[in-house]
Write an enzyme that holds these catalytic residues in place. Structure first.
Site, short mmCIF file in Angstrom:
data_model
loop_
_atom_site.label_atom_id
_atom_site.label_comp_id
_atom_site.label_asym_id
_atom_site.label_seq_id
_atom_site.Cartn_x
_atom_site.Cartn_y
_atom_site.Cartn_z
N ARG A 263 75.06 6.25 43.35
CA ARG A 263 75.02 7.70 43.49
C ARG A 263 76.02 8.40 42.56
O ARG A 263 75.96 9.61 42.40
CB ARG A 263 75.34 8.08 44.95
CG ARG A 263 74.27 7.62 45.91
CD ARG A 263 74.77 7.57 47.32
NE ARG A 263 75.02 8.87 47.88
CZ ARG A 263 74.20 9.50 48.71
NH1 ARG A 263 73.06 8.95 49.04
NH2 ARG A 263 74.50 10.67 49.21
N GLU B 90 72.39 12.50 29.23
CA GLU B 90 72.93 11.93 30.46
C GLU B 90 73.58 10.57 30.24
O GLU B 90 74.65 10.31 30.76
CB GLU B 90 71.81 11.74 31.51
CG GLU B 90 71.37 13.00 32.19
CD GLU B 90 70.24 12.75 33.17
OE1 GLU B 90 70.25 13.32 34.27
OE2 GLU B 90 69.31 11.98 32.85
N HIS C 292 62.54 29.52 14.10
CA HIS C 292 63.19 30.74 14.58
C HIS C 292 64.68 30.51 14.86
O HIS C 292 65.29 31.30 15.58
CB HIS C 292 62.48 31.26 15.82
CG HIS C 292 61.06 31.64 15.55
ND1 HIS C 292 60.72 32.73 14.79
CD2 HIS C 292 59.90 31.03 15.88
CE1 HIS C 292 59.40 32.81 14.69
NE2 HIS C 292 58.88 31.78 15.34
N CYS D 124 78.93 11.72 46.75
CA CYS D 124 79.76 10.96 47.67
C CYS D 124 78.92 10.11 48.61
O CYS D 124 77.82 10.48 48.97
CB CYS D 124 80.55 11.88 48.57
SG CYS D 124 81.65 12.97 47.75
N ASN E 296 81.28 14.34 53.10
CA ASN E 296 80.46 14.72 51.94
C ASN E 296 80.16 16.19 52.07
O ASN E 296 79.79 16.64 53.15
CB ASN E 296 79.10 14.01 51.96
CG ASN E 296 79.21 12.55 51.66
OD1 ASN E 296 80.28 12.06 51.33
ND2 ASN E 296 78.10 11.86 51.79
N GLY E 297 80.24 16.92 50.98
CA GLY E 297 79.90 18.34 51.01
C GLY E 297 81.05 19.20 50.55
O GLY E 297 82.01 18.72 49.93
N GLU F 244 62.88 16.67 28.79
CA GLU F 244 63.29 15.52 29.59
C GLU F 244 63.89 14.43 28.70
O GLU F 244 64.87 13.78 29.06
CB GLU F 244 62.09 15.01 30.41
CG GLU F 244 62.31 13.75 31.21
CD GLU F 244 63.44 13.80 32.22
OE1 GLU F 244 63.97 14.90 32.49
OE2 GLU F 244 63.84 12.73 32.71
N TRP G 205 82.90 11.87 44.91
CA TRP G 205 82.56 12.55 43.65
C TRP G 205 83.24 13.91 43.76
O TRP G 205 82.80 14.77 44.51
CB TRP G 205 81.04 12.68 43.52
CG TRP G 205 80.60 13.24 42.20
CD1 TRP G 205 80.49 12.58 41.02
CD2 TRP G 205 80.18 14.59 41.95
NE1 TRP G 205 80.04 13.43 40.04
CE2 TRP G 205 79.83 14.69 40.58
CE3 TRP G 205 80.07 15.73 42.74
CZ2 TRP G 205 79.39 15.86 39.99
CZ3 TRP G 205 79.62 16.90 42.15
CH2 TRP G 205 79.28 16.95 40.78
N LYS H 259 73.95 10.85 41.66
CA LYS H 259 72.57 10.83 42.13
C LYS H 259 72.53 11.63 43.41
O LYS H 259 73.53 11.74 44.11
CB LYS H 259 72.19 9.37 42.42
CG LYS H 259 70.73 9.16 42.67
CD LYS H 259 70.09 8.51 41.48
CE LYS H 259 68.59 8.40 41.63
NZ LYS H 259 67.94 8.70 40.35
N LYS I 89 67.65 12.99 29.08
CA LYS I 89 67.95 11.56 29.27
C LYS I 89 69.00 11.11 28.26
O LYS I 89 69.95 10.41 28.59
CB LYS I 89 66.66 10.80 29.07
CG LYS I 89 66.14 9.79 29.99
CD LYS I 89 66.07 9.91 31.45
CE LYS I 89 66.58 11.12 32.12
NZ LYS I 89 66.17 11.37 33.47
N1 HGA Z 1 84.55 18.30 48.65
C1 HGA Z 1 84.94 16.94 48.87
C2 HGA Z 1 83.73 16.02 48.92
C3 HGA Z 1 82.89 16.13 47.67
C4 HGA Z 1 81.49 15.60 47.78
O1 HGA Z 1 80.85 15.56 48.83
N2 HGA Z 1 80.88 15.16 46.68
O2 HGA Z 1 79.55 14.70 46.71
C5 HGA Z 1 85.94 16.49 47.82
O3 HGA Z 1 86.05 17.07 46.74
O4 HGA Z 1 86.62 15.50 48.09
#
Ligand code: HGA
Length: 611
Positions: A27, A491, A507, A2, A100-101, A484, A75, A606, A488
């Site tokens: 990000r 991803e 094996h 986020c 964020n969080g 790696e 996110w 990111k 890649k």
């Molecule tokens: N938990 C919040 C924010 C998610 C977040 O920080 N993502 O990097 C949500 O789900 O909206």
């Protein structure tokens, strides 16, 4: 992850916020939104699922006017990526917050708030913050105080920006566990989760510390309060990396630009850190020699691509420096009982310096009796850098592509400098040190030569784009390079890929090999070459198509089903760095052929600032 942008300005903020969000797009996110306080103190919000361009289209249809606003790219961690779950979240029509969080006690808080009459309209954990803030504001009539009271009730991680229509010329921010910076303008102030978001409006930043609460108000100096509520003077740093990262410089994707930057990035990572025959220990900080001379072993903790860099370092530290090394993913390390022998150095690797698991591992390690902590990191002022005893900045410049490329190779260079430094204190042969130092100096040139193979690698990638699976093989310090390479490919092209030490093939995974399973291998001319060649024969004998990146001196003939690409010779110590490049290019071209979103692959982010 986020992104947050906030602005208290002398002008309309919609454009500033939108540009900030665009700059945070790298990000990785799934929806975006913005709330602006109009001059007559009305709170107007727009949100959209998908790209910032979708939000922009909605704003074009109905622009927001005002000099105070907050914005967000989300996110999702709690609740699907829908418009209702997108931030900002509001409590009624008065207060808006971006976050964020993760709030770990959100269920308990939600039950409490619902019993008090608050109505929830999303599935997010974030919405509890909006209602808590509204409740505390109703009691205190002061936004700063309301934020202080509310964050005291939160368990988990947050960076916040909050605005309220009753205090229409300010924003309050807070951080714990997620990054937040203040951009200092002239008569204007800004908030963001990353300085890059604000470079068009300022190059002066205050990096908030854990537990800080900040008040930015029009025409007033920025006021920062620490976790204890004491006013603090935090220093203002000038951002010195220029703004070049914001453009692709004619490349089709940031990832391709970043791959091609690696000769300069490797040179920058070495700049001022080598003498004629040695690595300079003081590059790790003034305390480095005192700490390094006590080191008897090393624990390396990291996530994702950085973890692979750590795995390479394990081979180097043991082979060249004679120092035992353990490497572990941070999300495992932090939750287990760890035995720390005397004289152990704790090393973290993170591009952003804000990777939540790695940061938590560092905090966990602090009470475990290590001789010291070293962060190898790309972002100055980041939490990891601030909280470690020693640091080595990788100097790679901002990395925008979600899939890490130049940050990885610069970490490897930093880890070789660590190997040489610890080796020197542990009796590593002086002439071998000098040889590797000399080879490091020629590495940017060798990388440039490998980049010249781009066209040939693009041709090889055509054999991949339609495949569903791939196997990557390597031996010794090239096994992590195979890991790696597989990461890649997964991803960015979404092709399922696995990596094995080549000797492990028989094996189990050999059962998967047939003409539909491309097998990619790196074959530098080292002591394991003959063994690797036998492993490749095993693949060929089962009809597997081989793609081998080999030293120019390796005798390995092209044949039907065997594609060989020659790389310039390099000192075997540095071969893992050089052999990373063709695998990056291979994945890149396979992803372009598949038409995926190379710079922002689905579901990924990111700077992983959540656990
Ligand atoms: N938990 C919040 C924010 C998610 C977040 O920080 N993502 O990097 C949500 O789900 O909206």
């Amino acid at each position: 992850m986020c992104g947050i942008v906030g602005a208290v300005a002398e002008r309309n903020v919609q454009g500033i916020l939108l540009e900030g969000l665009r700059r945070l797009e790298y990000r990785g996110y799934d929806s975006a939104g913005m709330a602006v306080l109009s001059d007559d103190a009305r709170l107007n919000r727009r949100r959209a699922v998908g790209k910032v361009a979708a939000l922009e289209a909605s704003l074009d249809a109905g622009p927001l006017e005002g000099r105070v606003g907050i914005a967000h790219t989300r996110w999702a961690t709690h609740g699907r990526p829908t418009e209702q779950n997108a931030h900002p979240h509001q409590s009624g029509e008065s207060l808006a917050v971006v976050h964020n969080g993760i709030i770990e006690n959100h269920e308990t808080l939600k039950a409490e708030l619902e019993s008090q009459g608050y109505v929830f309209t999303s599935q997010t954990d974030t919405e509890v913050i909006a209602h808590l803030l509204a409740r505390e504001f109703n009691r205190t009539q002061d936004l700063l105080e309301a934020v202080r009271q509310a964050v005291a009730l939160l368990d988990g991680a947050y960076a916040l920006a909050v605005t309220h229509r009753s205090q229409p010329s300010l924003i309050v921010g807070a951080r714990k566990g997620s990054p937040l910076v203040v951009g200092v303008g002239i008569g204007e102030s800004f908030l963001a989760s990353d300085p890059l978001a604000l470079l068009p409006v300022t190059d002066r930043f205050i990096y908030l510390q854990e537990g800080d609460v900040v008040r930015i108000a029009r025409g007033e100096p920025v006021a920062v309060f620490d976790a204890a509520g004491e006013r603090q003077e935090r220093s203002v740093h000038t951002y010195e990396h220029g703004d070049g990262a914001a453009t692709k410089d004619g490349y089709r994707h940031f990832m391709l630009k970043e791959i091609h930057e690696q000769p300069q990035v490797v040179a920058a990572a070495l700049e001022g850190r080598l003498s004629e025959r040695r690595a300079l220990i003081e590059s790790f900080g003034s305390e480095a020699e005192a700490i390094f001379s006590q080191v008897r072993q090393v624990h390396i903790v990291a996530c994702g691509t950085s973890y692979h860099a750590g795995l390479v370092a394990r081979y180097w530290l043991e082979k060249y420096a004679g120092i035992p090394a353990q490497v572990e993913v941070a999300s495992e390390y932090r939750y287990r009982r760890v035995v720390v022998p005397d004289g152990t150095l704790f090393v973290t690797l993170s591009q952003s310096g804000e990777t939540a698991d790695t940061l938590a591992a560092l905090r966990f390690a602090r009470e475990r009796g290590y001789v010291g902590s070293l962060a190898i990191c790309n972002v100055p002022g980041s939490s990891l850098v601030r909280e470690s005893d020693l640091t080595l900045m990788t100097q790679a410049g901002p990395e925008i592509g979600v899939a890490s490329t130049k940050a990885f190779t610069s970490q490897l260079v930093a880890l070789m400098l660590l190997t040489l430094s610890l080796g020197r204190l542990n009796g590593m042969d002086e002439s071998r040190q000098a040889e590797i130092v000399q080879a490091l100096r020629t590495l940017p040139g060798a990388i440039t030569q490998v980049l010249g193979l781009d066209g040939a690698i693009e041709t090889l990638s055509m054999a991949f784009a339609e495949k569903h699976h791939a196997l990557f093989l390597g031996r010794g310090s090239h096994f992590p390079i195979a890991l790696e390479g597989a990461l890649k490919l997964k991803e960015i092209s979404y092709i399922h890929a696995e990596a094995y030490p080549a000797g492990e093939l028989k094996h189990g995974p050999l059962a998967l090999v047939d003409s539909e399973m491309p097998v990619i291998s790196v074959a530098p001319n080292d002591e394991l070459l003959e063994k690797l060649k036998s492993n490749l024969q095993e693949v060929r004998a089962r009809g597997g198509e081989l793609f081998v990146f080999a030293d120019e001196s390796v005798r390995l003939e092209e044949a039907e089903g065997v594609h060989v690409l020659r790389l310039p010779h390099v000192d075997e110590a540095l071969a893992p760095i050089l052999y990373t490049l063709p695998l990056q290019l291979l994945s890149y071209h396979a992803a372009v052929l598949k038409g995926t979103d190379v710079d922002q692959p689905r579901n990924l982010a990111k700077s992983v600032t959540v656990e």
